[in-house]
Enzyme design. Structure first.
Site, mmCIF file in Angstrom:
data_model
loop_
_atom_site.group_PDB
_atom_site.id
_atom_site.type_symbol
_atom_site.label_atom_id
_atom_site.label_comp_id
_atom_site.label_asym_id
_atom_site.label_seq_id
_atom_site.Cartn_x
_atom_site.Cartn_y
_atom_site.Cartn_z
ATOM 1 N N TRP A 27 0.839 -1.189 0.000
ATOM 2 C CA TRP A 27 0.000 0.000 0.000
ATOM 3 C C TRP A 27 0.876 1.241 0.000
ATOM 4 O O TRP A 27 1.853 1.328 0.717
ATOM 5 C CB TRP A 27 -0.926 -0.009 1.214
ATOM 6 C CG TRP A 27 -2.048 0.947 1.058
ATOM 7 C CD1 TRP A 27 -3.165 0.769 0.314
ATOM 8 C CD2 TRP A 27 -2.142 2.243 1.625
ATOM 9 N NE1 TRP A 27 -3.960 1.880 0.390
ATOM 10 C CE2 TRP A 27 -3.356 2.812 1.189
ATOM 11 C CE3 TRP A 27 -1.320 2.988 2.456
ATOM 12 C CZ2 TRP A 27 -3.766 4.070 1.563
ATOM 13 C CZ3 TRP A 27 -1.735 4.246 2.822
ATOM 14 C CH2 TRP A 27 -2.947 4.776 2.380
ATOM 15 N N SER A 58 -0.122 -3.439 5.933
ATOM 16 C CA SER A 58 0.558 -3.489 7.225
ATOM 17 C C SER A 58 -0.013 -4.560 8.155
ATOM 18 O O SER A 58 0.724 -5.166 8.929
ATOM 19 C CB SER A 58 0.489 -2.117 7.897
ATOM 20 O OG SER A 58 1.234 -1.180 7.162
ATOM 21 N N GLY A 86 -11.089 9.014 7.922
ATOM 22 C CA GLY A 86 -12.200 9.559 8.684
ATOM 23 C C GLY A 86 -12.929 8.543 9.544
ATOM 24 O O GLY A 86 -13.945 8.880 10.149
ATOM 25 N N HIS A 89 -10.820 2.908 11.519
ATOM 26 C CA HIS A 89 -9.990 1.875 10.883
ATOM 27 C C HIS A 89 -8.501 2.091 11.165
ATOM 28 O O HIS A 89 -7.762 1.147 11.439
ATOM 29 C CB HIS A 89 -10.265 1.868 9.378
ATOM 30 C CG HIS A 89 -9.571 0.774 8.640
ATOM 31 N ND1 HIS A 89 -8.469 1.004 7.850
ATOM 32 C CD2 HIS A 89 -9.828 -0.548 8.565
ATOM 33 C CE1 HIS A 89 -8.063 -0.136 7.329
ATOM 34 N NE2 HIS A 89 -8.872 -1.088 7.743
#
Length: 158
Positions: A27, A58, A86, A89
């Site tokens: 990512w 990760s 936002g 998570h």
């Protein structure tokens, strides 16, 4: 910036005989590739043998680190990018990644160089990725920490 007080290491590390696995998420390719390049510079200069493997993100670093240790690695360098969004998570993934890598390291009795960037925004990551205009090189720092700790562990175990 988090690097206040951090001084770059200048003394060479002799990692001859150490087997290191660099595990990196896929990512945010630009930041992650910068982290990998920094780790490789340190490992190349140390004489340690190493390989680089990629995992999706990760969260998956811990299980791959566990497999690396089961395969005989002396140290792992874990590299990843987690950027706050936002939703909650960010907190869940950051905590799970940190806790998982800590557990794997303690269970194996071997070091994990922690190069997982937990960021508020992309700019913070670009500033820490060891890129041309970065102020820090967290991939290099993680590899340095993994090598130095592997040598201490080896010495303590005789």
């Amino acid at each position: 910036m988090s690097g206040a007080g951090a001084a770059p290491r200048t003394e060479k590390i002799d990692g001859s005989g150490l087997d290191v696995v660099v595990i990196a998420g896929t990512w945010h390719e630009v930041i992650t590739n910068g982290l990998i390049a920094g780790a490789q510079r340190v490992l190349d200069g140390s004489g340690a043998s190493y390989r680089v493997v990629r995992v999706p993100g990760s969260f998956e670093l811990a299980v791959a680190a566990q497999a690396a240790f089961a395969g005989g690695a002396d140290a792992v360098v874990a590299l990843g990018v987690i950027i706050r969004g936002g939703t909650p998570h960010f907190e869940y993934v950051s905590a799970a990644t940190t806790d998982g890598l800590t557990r794997v390291s303690l269970d194996a009795g071997k070091p994990v160089g922690f190069g997982v960037l937990t960021l508020d925004d992309e700019k913070q990551g670009l500033d820490r990725a060891g890129l041309e205009r970065s102020h820090e090189d967290k991939g290099a720092e993680a590899a340095d920490a993994a090598l130095r700790t592997a040598l201490v562990v080896k010495e303590l175990r005789g």
